[in-house]
Design a protein around this motif. Sequence first.
Motif, mmCIF file in Angstrom:
data_model
loop_
_atom_site.group_PDB
_atom_site.id
_atom_site.type_symbol
_atom_site.label_atom_id
_atom_site.label_comp_id
_atom_site.label_asym_id
_atom_site.label_seq_id
_atom_site.Cartn_x
_atom_site.Cartn_y
_atom_site.Cartn_z
ATOM 1 N N UNK A 57 -3.077 7.785 -13.966
ATOM 2 C CA UNK A 57 -3.646 8.906 -13.237
ATOM 3 C C UNK A 57 -2.652 9.566 -12.299
ATOM 4 N N UNK A 58 -1.426 9.046 -12.248
ATOM 5 C CA UNK A 58 -0.390 9.663 -11.414
ATOM 6 C C UNK A 58 -0.322 9.094 -10.016
ATOM 7 N N UNK A 59 -0.902 7.894 -9.765
ATOM 8 C CA UNK A 59 -0.906 7.297 -8.438
ATOM 9 C C UNK A 59 -0.056 6.029 -8.414
ATOM 10 N N UNK A 60 0.468 5.725 -7.257
ATOM 11 C CA UNK A 60 1.155 4.473 -6.991
ATOM 12 C C UNK A 60 0.719 4.017 -5.599
ATOM 13 N N UNK A 61 0.564 2.696 -5.407
ATOM 14 C CA UNK A 61 -0.031 2.193 -4.173
ATOM 15 C C UNK A 61 0.889 1.212 -3.487
ATOM 16 N N UNK A 62 1.078 1.412 -2.173
ATOM 17 C CA UNK A 62 1.784 0.445 -1.334
ATOM 18 C C UNK A 62 0.852 -0.050 -0.251
ATOM 19 N N UNK A 63 1.075 -1.325 0.195
ATOM 20 C CA UNK A 63 0.203 -1.942 1.179
ATOM 21 C C UNK A 63 1.028 -2.390 2.367
ATOM 22 N N UNK A 64 0.555 -2.095 3.626
ATOM 23 C CA UNK A 64 1.248 -2.533 4.840
ATOM 24 C C UNK A 64 0.226 -2.746 5.934
ATOM 25 N N UNK A 65 0.614 -3.669 6.890
ATOM 26 C CA UNK A 65 -0.277 -3.874 8.013
ATOM 27 C C UNK A 65 0.280 -3.327 9.309
ATOM 28 N N UNK A 66 1.571 -2.953 9.355
ATOM 29 C CA UNK A 66 2.134 -2.252 10.507
ATOM 30 C C UNK A 66 3.442 -1.620 10.078
ATOM 31 N N UNK A 67 4.024 -0.820 10.969
ATOM 32 C CA UNK A 67 5.238 -0.075 10.601
ATOM 33 C C UNK A 67 6.505 -0.889 10.869
ATOM 34 N N UNK A 68 6.359 -2.059 11.441
ATOM 35 C CA UNK A 68 7.542 -2.872 11.764
ATOM 36 C C UNK A 68 7.811 -3.924 10.713
ATOM 37 N N UNK A 69 6.923 -4.073 9.776
ATOM 38 C CA UNK A 69 7.117 -5.098 8.752
ATOM 39 C C UNK A 69 7.458 -4.479 7.415
ATOM 40 N N UNK A 70 7.060 -5.211 6.396
ATOM 41 C CA UNK A 70 7.364 -4.815 5.037
ATOM 42 C C UNK A 70 6.160 -4.103 4.414
ATOM 43 N N UNK A 71 6.480 -3.270 3.432
ATOM 44 C CA UNK A 71 5.466 -2.634 2.585
ATOM 45 C C UNK A 71 5.599 -3.212 1.199
ATOM 46 N N UNK A 72 4.503 -3.742 0.697
ATOM 47 C CA UNK A 72 4.494 -4.314 -0.651
ATOM 48 C C UNK A 72 4.015 -3.226 -1.604
ATOM 49 N N UNK A 73 4.815 -2.955 -2.635
ATOM 50 C CA UNK A 73 4.461 -1.929 -3.607
ATOM 51 C C UNK A 73 4.860 -2.409 -4.989
ATOM 52 N N UNK A 74 4.386 -1.779 -6.038
ATOM 53 C CA UNK A 74 4.778 -2.176 -7.392
ATOM 54 C C UNK A 74 6.290 -2.048 -7.614
ATOM 55 N N UNK A 75 7.001 -1.287 -6.758
ATOM 56 C CA UNK A 75 8.449 -1.120 -6.906
ATOM 57 C C UNK A 75 9.204 -2.217 -6.153
ATOM 58 N N UNK A 76 8.495 -3.111 -5.452
ATOM 59 C CA UNK A 76 9.164 -4.188 -4.724
ATOM 60 C C UNK A 76 8.717 -4.228 -3.275
ATOM 61 N N UNK A 77 9.465 -5.041 -2.435
ATOM 62 C CA UNK A 77 9.193 -5.151 -1.018
ATOM 63 C C UNK A 77 10.175 -4.260 -0.290
ATOM 64 N N UNK A 78 9.685 -3.481 0.650
ATOM 65 C CA UNK A 78 10.543 -2.556 1.383
ATOM 66 C C UNK A 78 10.216 -2.634 2.865
ATOM 67 N N UNK A 79 11.287 -2.546 3.645
ATOM 68 C CA UNK A 79 11.033 -2.252 5.039
ATOM 69 C C UNK A 79 10.422 -0.857 5.121
#
Length: 738
Positions: free
Chosen positions: A107-129
């Motif tokens: 459908x053209x969407x990708x999802x990332x998950x985070x609980x604050x801006x100081x940690x990591x974001x988990x996404x299908x492309x990997x873990x990112x600050x």
Amino acid sequence: MFKRNLLFRTFLTFSIVVFLYSGLLMWTTIAKHYERLAYQNNSLNEQFLEKTSLSIDNRLEVLFTYINFLSEKESIDQYLREEDNEFASFSTLYDDLVNNLFSISQLGFNIGVAKDINGYIVSPDGYFLFDDYIKHLDLEKELYRIKNILSNKTNSTYEYIAGRDKSIMIIKQTQESTQKSIYYFIVFDNGVVLPDSLPNDTGMFVFGNQDSRLFEIGPPKELNLGLPKGRDNKGLVSSEKIDDQTFFMRRSGVIPSMTYYYSVPNTKVTALTKESVSSLIWMLSSLVIMGVGIVFFSSRKNYMPIKQILQNFDDHQDKNRDLLADQNELDFILENIKRINAANQELELEYSKSLYAMQEDFLKEVIFGATDNLAAKLSELQLTDYQNGGTLVILSLEGVSELEANLSEFNVLTLRKRIIQTYQASMNSQLFMPVAIDYRRFCLFFLEKDIREVTAVLEALKNLIEKENAVDITFTIANPIADIARLPHAYNEALSLLDVKYSFVETKIISTKSPAINNREDYNYSLESEQLFLNTLKTKNYGEGIKYIVDLTHDNFTKRQMNIHSTIEFKYALINTIKRSLNYVNKSFLEFSNSHYLLFEKITSNDSGVLEDAFVHIFTRVIQEVKAVNEGTDKTTPERIVEYLQENYQGDISLTAIATRFNLSESYVSRVIKEATGTSFKNYINALKVDKAKELLSTGKFKVNEVSEMVGCNNVNTFIRIFKQFEGQSPGQFMRDC
């Protein structure tokens, strides 16, 4: 011959009408064309918004279903409970994201998950600050804005950041078990989710509301427009015009607080092409030429009767033919019509006295003693059948009904005469010759000499008059005469019966054979006793009159032992007294009895107690009627007319309207107003307007033009002229002097 000015003016007038009508027809055609164009554009815009909004709603519904499904995963709960960044929990969350993302990616969407801006974001492309993830999405320019949104801990559920190729929507969600917030970063390709293009280059597509916008596409200057409040139209597209823009709106079925907007400039009339102008001119010319041709031939045809009239008039003009040569047709026709009307009026004056009127006048002369040359006049007026006499009846109509209350005496006479004539016409034969003495009395001269036959006719006539006109009727029948010369004697005989009509038991139809009221020993009420009661009314001793009736009825109905015959005669005597009392104030007994029919039903009984109670109440009502008239509570016709003027002077009032309302002639109304007010109708109306205007102007609350309208002068100049005529100064000067 005459100048054909009328023909020319008719042709010119209708030609102008044809031209204007043709122009109006063309203008209507053009307006309909652009109305159809606007409708087509609106339909296309509605279809675009409905198709696009449904497509996005479907994608968002799948996305939110996925997020709700993901939020229930144990990996999300574990991720939120950990205080530090544990890569083990990242791995579990990553696996859940990847394993369930296939349909979302389509459908053209990708999802990332985070609980604050100081940690990591988990996404299908990997873990990112956090910063690296934003750069990875090529949204580095929006980094500061995103951090500011999240660091302020906004309570907004949805936030939207647009990028050149990709955009991001941040959804904030609070988990019930941990009461901690988690942010879902929905990344989508603009070209996949949003429409590739808009139907109108100057259009604007927005998904949001008055407070925030999630998606928006359009020229920069259009994006600055304020949005109207979205309306819940049950999934249908609605529209609203604001200034020069039309907004098409559809409420989102997935996010109810959001609305899809598509704004386009209002449809405008564009310049016509040369081909269109040529076609319109050709069509307009054709219509005008065809219309003018039709008008020309129809004008000539319609002018033919006028031409014939002119020719007929012209053939009878023997003098001044040269002077008439240059005369206008209408002036010539009007001049001849006036001449014909003048001749007709002279003829009407000659024949104003018809045969019927002359017969009536002749019989009236005979009744009052003119008996010269009777045989010749009877033959001349076609009354030879009356030579050998007949039966004379006097018809007396006492009281004035509600219908006649506002009529002049002449109009009352005309109305009553017409009722009698109606009866004559219904019988298809002339049973009698009516002669009006005045509006109260008519003489009916019958050829019939049998009193019983005459009485039968009078009974039918009585029923008709009572039905048509509620007044008190009395017929007095003289003894038949053998010669018309004895008519004055018969008149005096019938008149003498009329004078003593209340001496008889029945007062409707009276002859010398009618039963009289006898002064029996078993009841005490004579004509002298009746006169005592009537005197209490004339002297306005109303209390004494009521006491007299109470004592009289109690003495006769209760104390005396009357037989049935005496009871009936005493009832008739009291009814006759009631009639005389009402006639004293010109009131109709018939209308009075109808108004109190329950009381009059009681007197059909022969029970003494019932009769005593009923007559006391009836006489009480009679005295109230007399008292009301004597104390002036019943207004006269002039008083009612003046009162009507005072209440309605502000409206469009005229002598014709007043005459129609009160069933009077205009000349009679004009005379009544003159006598009652001391001035003419127009002057009195203007004086009322000026008096009210002075009252309003002196308050200082109203302008001159407002006062003019309030007193019924629509033209302020007319108002100023009238005011100055009565007060010697203008309304403005009057206000300054107050």
